[in-house]
Design a protein around this motif. Structure first.
Motif, PDB file in Angstrom:
ATOM      1  N   GLU A 182       0.833  -1.209   0.000  1.00 49.94           N
ATOM      2  CA  GLU A 182       0.000   0.000   0.000  1.00 49.94           C
ATOM      3  C   GLU A 182       0.863   1.251   0.000  1.00 49.94           C
ATOM      4  OE1 GLU A 182      -2.903  -0.089   3.138  1.00 49.94           O
ATOM      5  OE2 GLU A 182      -3.697  -2.015   2.446  1.00 49.94           O
ATOM      6  N   TYR A 198      -1.176 -11.799  -5.748  1.00 45.93           N
ATOM      7  CA  TYR A 198      -0.081 -11.959  -4.802  1.00 45.93           C
ATOM      8  C   TYR A 198       0.392 -13.401  -4.883  1.00 45.93           C
ATOM      9  CZ  TYR A 198      -1.274  -7.437  -2.808  1.00 45.93           C
ATOM     10  OH  TYR A 198      -1.514  -6.099  -2.630  1.00 45.93           O
ATOM     11  N   ARG A 244      -5.950  -3.832  -7.878  1.00 45.49           N
ATOM     12  CA  ARG A 244      -5.656  -5.007  -7.060  1.00 45.49           C
ATOM     13  C   ARG A 244      -4.825  -6.033  -7.847  1.00 45.49           C
ATOM     14  NH1 ARG A 244      -8.694  -7.549  -2.632  1.00 45.49           N
ATOM     15  NH2 ARG A 244      -7.124  -8.927  -1.761  1.00 45.49           N
ATOM     16  N   GLU A 295      -6.727 -11.672  -7.846  1.00 53.51           N
ATOM     17  CA  GLU A 295      -7.054 -10.277  -7.580  1.00 53.51           C
ATOM     18  C   GLU A 295      -8.249 -10.111  -6.638  1.00 53.51           C
ATOM     19  OE1 GLU A 295      -6.623 -11.712 -10.525  1.00 53.51           O
ATOM     20  OE2 GLU A 295      -5.362 -10.465 -11.805  1.00 53.51           O
ATOM     21  N   HIS A 296      -9.147 -11.081  -6.619  1.00 50.12           N
ATOM     22  CA  HIS A 296     -10.360 -10.981  -5.796  1.00 50.12           C
ATOM     23  C   HIS A 296     -10.240 -11.736  -4.481  1.00 50.12           C
ATOM     24  CE1 HIS A 296     -12.058  -9.102  -9.289  1.00 50.12           C
ATOM     25  NE2 HIS A 296     -11.715 -10.154 -10.013  1.00 50.12           N
ATOM     26  N   SER A 319      -0.921  -1.780  -4.514  1.00 48.49           N
ATOM     27  CA  SER A 319      -2.170  -2.463  -4.158  1.00 48.49           C
ATOM     28  C   SER A 319      -3.341  -2.106  -5.055  1.00 48.49           C
ATOM     29  CB  SER A 319      -2.540  -2.149  -2.704  1.00 48.49           C
ATOM     30  OG  SER A 319      -1.540  -2.614  -1.850  1.00 48.49           O
ATOM     31  N   GLU A 320      -3.223  -1.056  -5.856  1.00 50.18           N
ATOM     32  CA  GLU A 320      -4.309  -0.618  -6.731  1.00 50.18           C
ATOM     33  C   GLU A 320      -3.757  -0.359  -8.123  1.00 50.18           C
ATOM     34  OE1 GLU A 320      -7.473  -0.624  -5.952  1.00 50.18           O
ATOM     35  OE2 GLU A 320      -7.089  -1.145  -3.869  1.00 50.18           O
TER      36      GLU A 320
END
Length: 158
Positions: free
Chosen positions: A38, A49, A46, A135-136, A43-44
């Motif tokens: 962040e 990971y 998303r 991503e979700h 982080s954006e």
């Protein structure tokens, strides 16, 4: 559920490493890594990971097991002292969709290497295992369950 062979791409990854037993302490690593992502605007939107298990806990003493929390980055990112950069080679992986809690993930990894689980014509390769968090990705606050792909490095049988 059968394992699915997937080709993971080569990637440049920013990561934080923990050395020690796999388990609850990885939650703290992911929380620290999330804050770093962040702060570094990773982080954006998303991203996916990745969790890389560099050592097999069945063969490596727990105190020496290494785990990297990772995110894909472009060339030129300066990580400072908190995180490092590595190049992930990619390759063929036998993957399993996992939904469960942290304490359940070790058993899921173990089931993947049971006889008959690796598809015919493939064998386990000497490369790190990787968890892929889409991503979700989200943790269910009521149960603690989360989804990810567990990916075991494989190669074609010669």
């Amino acid at each position: 559920m059968p394992l699915e062979i997937r080709q993971l791409p080569r990637m440049r990854l920013a990561y934080m490493r923990q050395t020690g037993p796999y388990g609850p302490s990885l939650t703290q690593l992911w929380e620290r890594f999330g804050r770093w992502c962040e702060a570094n605007r990773l982080s954006e939107p998303r991203p996916k990971y990745y969790g890389i298990s560099l050592d097999n806990p069945a063969c490596t003493p727990p105190a020496q097991c290494r785990y990297d929390a990772c995110v894909q980055v472009g060339v030129g990112l300066r990580t400072g002292t908190e995180a490092m950069i590595q190049d992930f080679a990619g390759g063929d992986y036998a993957c399993l969709r996992f939904v469960g809690t942290g304490p359940e993930i070790g058993a899921a990894w173990a089931r993947m290497t049971a006889p008959g689980q690796i598809p015919p014509g493939w064998e386990v390769a000497a490369r790190p295992a990787i968890e892929v968090y889409d991503e979700h990705f989200a943790v269910n606050p009521a149960t603690g369950a989360f989804p990810c792909w567990l990916c075991l490095a494989v190669q074609r049988v010669a």
